[in-house]
Design an enzyme around this catalytic site. Sequence first.
Site, PDB file in Angstrom:
ATOM      1  CB  THR A 125      -0.904  -0.001   1.265  1.00  5.64           C
ATOM      2  OG1 THR A 125      -1.492   1.279   1.421  1.00  5.64           O
ATOM      3  CG2 THR A 125      -0.123  -0.315   2.534  1.00  5.64           C
ATOM      4  CG  ASP A 126      -1.199   4.948  -0.951  1.00  5.82           C
ATOM      5  OD1 ASP A 126      -1.717   4.308  -0.006  1.00  5.82           O
ATOM      6  OD2 ASP A 126      -1.838   5.808  -1.613  1.00  5.82           O
ATOM      7  CE1 TYR A 149      -3.377  -2.653   5.763  1.00  4.58           C
ATOM      8  CE2 TYR A 149      -3.285  -0.288   5.316  1.00  4.58           C
ATOM      9  CZ  TYR A 149      -3.349  -1.600   4.851  1.00  4.58           C
ATOM     10  OH  TYR A 149      -3.391  -1.857   3.494  1.00  4.58           O
ATOM     11  CE  LYS A 153      -0.136  -4.676   2.972  1.00  2.00           C
ATOM     12  NZ  LYS A 153      -0.578  -6.019   2.498  1.00  2.00           N
TER      13      LYS A 153
HETATM   14  P1  NAD Z   1      -9.856  -7.163   2.439  1.00  3.03           P
HETATM   15  O1  NAD Z   1      -9.804  -6.918   3.911  1.00  3.03           O
HETATM   16  O2  NAD Z   1     -11.106  -6.868   1.689  1.00  3.03           O
HETATM   17  O3  NAD Z   1      -9.499  -8.699   2.149  1.00  3.03           O
HETATM   18  C1  NAD Z   1      -8.460  -9.375   2.808  1.00  3.03           C
HETATM   19  C2  NAD Z   1      -8.677 -10.873   2.618  1.00  3.03           C
HETATM   20  O4  NAD Z   1      -7.585 -11.545   3.266  1.00  3.03           O
HETATM   21  C3  NAD Z   1      -9.974 -11.393   3.258  1.00  3.03           C
HETATM   22  O5  NAD Z   1     -10.643 -12.239   2.351  1.00  3.03           O
HETATM   23  C4  NAD Z   1      -9.506 -12.158   4.487  1.00  3.03           C
HETATM   24  O6  NAD Z   1     -10.352 -13.252   4.825  1.00  3.03           O
HETATM   25  C5  NAD Z   1      -8.120 -12.627   4.036  1.00  3.03           C
HETATM   26  N1  NAD Z   1      -7.213 -12.870   5.167  1.00  3.03           N
HETATM   27  C6  NAD Z   1      -6.883 -12.011   6.168  1.00  3.03           C
HETATM   28  N2  NAD Z   1      -6.043 -12.609   7.018  1.00  3.03           N
HETATM   29  C7  NAD Z   1      -5.806 -13.866   6.534  1.00  3.03           C
HETATM   30  C8  NAD Z   1      -5.022 -14.965   6.976  1.00  3.03           C
HETATM   31  N3  NAD Z   1      -4.300 -14.911   8.097  1.00  3.03           N
HETATM   32  N4  NAD Z   1      -5.022 -16.084   6.221  1.00  3.03           N
HETATM   33  C9  NAD Z   1      -5.756 -16.169   5.084  1.00  3.03           C
HETATM   34  N5  NAD Z   1      -6.525 -15.169   4.626  1.00  3.03           N
HETATM   35  C10 NAD Z   1      -6.550 -14.033   5.352  1.00  3.03           C
HETATM   36  O7  NAD Z   1      -8.624  -6.374   1.842  1.00  3.03           O
HETATM   37  P2  NAD Z   1      -8.450  -5.702   0.398  1.00  3.03           P
HETATM   38  O8  NAD Z   1      -8.953  -4.319   0.464  1.00  3.03           O
HETATM   39  O9  NAD Z   1      -8.947  -6.619  -0.635  1.00  3.03           O
HETATM   40  O10 NAD Z   1      -6.866  -5.611   0.328  1.00  3.03           O
HETATM   41  C11 NAD Z   1      -6.091  -6.649  -0.264  1.00  3.03           C
HETATM   42  C12 NAD Z   1      -4.625  -6.301  -0.137  1.00  3.03           C
HETATM   43  O11 NAD Z   1      -4.382  -5.043  -0.781  1.00  3.03           O
HETATM   44  C13 NAD Z   1      -4.148  -6.137   1.312  1.00  3.03           C
HETATM   45  O12 NAD Z   1      -2.873  -6.691   1.424  1.00  3.03           O
HETATM   46  C14 NAD Z   1      -4.116  -4.626   1.505  1.00  3.03           C
HETATM   47  O13 NAD Z   1      -3.131  -4.266   2.449  1.00  3.03           O
HETATM   48  C15 NAD Z   1      -3.753  -4.149   0.118  1.00  3.03           C
HETATM   49  N6  NAD Z   1      -4.229  -2.790  -0.204  1.00  3.03           N
HETATM   50  C16 NAD Z   1      -5.573  -2.492  -0.184  1.00  3.03           C
HETATM   51  C17 NAD Z   1      -5.997  -1.209  -0.530  1.00  3.03           C
HETATM   52  C18 NAD Z   1      -7.446  -0.832  -0.595  1.00  3.03           C
HETATM   53  O14 NAD Z   1      -7.759   0.316  -0.938  1.00  3.03           O
HETATM   54  N7  NAD Z   1      -8.387  -1.722  -0.299  1.00  3.03           N
HETATM   55  C19 NAD Z   1      -5.059  -0.223  -0.857  1.00  3.03           C
HETATM   56  C20 NAD Z   1      -3.712  -0.564  -0.848  1.00  3.03           C
HETATM   57  C21 NAD Z   1      -3.310  -1.853  -0.547  1.00  3.03           C
END
Ligand code: NAD
Length: 318
Positions: A125-126, A149, A153
């Site tokens: 993430t940024d 968080y 990351k």
């Molecule tokens: P989300 O919370 O919607 O989904 C996360 C998924 O990971 C869920 O399905 C959860 O069940 C699973 N999970 C969590 N812990 C787990 C574990 N220990 N074992 C197995 N599965 C596990 O998150 P998202 O928004 O889809 O984000 C996905 C990735 O992208 C993350 O790594 C997040 O840091 C990164 N990210 C998200 C955003 C955003 O805007 N949503 C921005 C930048 C980076």
Amino acid sequence: MRLAVTGGAGFIGSNFVRGVAEGRHPELDVERIIVIDNLTYAGTLSNLDGLLDDITFHRTDICDTETVTRRLAGCDAVVHFAAESHVDRSIASGLPFMRSNVLGTQSALEAAAAAGVDRFMHISTDEVYGPVPTGATAEDAPLVPSSPYAASKAGSDLVALAFARTHGLPVVVTRCSNNYGPYQNLEKAIPRFVTSLLRGDDIPLYGTGTQVRDWLHVGDHANAITALLAGTPKESVYNIGGGCGLTNLELARLVVDELGLKPDRISFVQDRPAHDTRYCVDDSRIRDEFGYRPQRDFHDAVRETVVWYAQNRSWWQR
Ligand code: NAD
């Protein structure tokens, strides 16, 4: 390619899996998709509706290295989305973030190496760069995370890069800005705004709403990941932006407007601690090397997203 996706029942992971399964990324030439997710509160099989006959789903915790190693047998690449992802929850309780994001990434890397996977994409993430009052952060900027968080990351990024150097596993770390689109948990900004209004409540906006975020459609994010996965990246870290920075207040006004409501439906609530004022990534590296450009028009895509939540009440009222 046999592709494994961790966190594939969450927001971004399920959209990525849907895109691949529905043939929107033919350049990956995927013959089999395996999803590994332990279905926390943020993951649900309803995000994969209509796809479960075409993929293999495993309810597995990424911290369980032995089981993940077995799941990854025969896979060529891993796209690692699994993480605890909500800043507010990390402020209330940081330990689950350190467990799933830092230890979970180490575990997923060890499993990938043991299973003989050829490529590991670590989705970050940024927020790892901390606040960016002016200009834009390039990939070599220092990591100054503000929330538990973001710290987890940043830790996972370092774990992934060190694993690559030590064990020779080809790892690429991506750092994207705020994603939006369908199937996002209601705790996140756009679905929260839309569903609050649809329920007849006001939008709760932190502080004065002046924090600036860059918005990336989840489909454009998938295109960027695909370009890296299908190509031969020269570097190990890539920023991915949406090229669309606006304040949270501007975003809330846009959503109110899309639903034909008045701006008095926005209420200001106490700000979160250490709320970063602005994020902005310089993503010229992936633009120059891979020709990546966000394809979606921001206003059209926000409108489409608002309509999706309005038309899919059964998904979010489940
Ligand atoms: P989300 O919370 O919607 O989904 C996360 C998924 O990971 C869920 O399905 C959860 O069940 C699973 N999970 C969590 N812990 C787990 C574990 N220990 N074992 C197995 N599965 C596990 O998150 P998202 O928004 O889809 O984000 C996905 C990735 O992208 C993350 O790594 C997040 O840091 C990164 N990210 C998200 C955003 C955003 O805007 N949503 C921005 C930048 C980076």
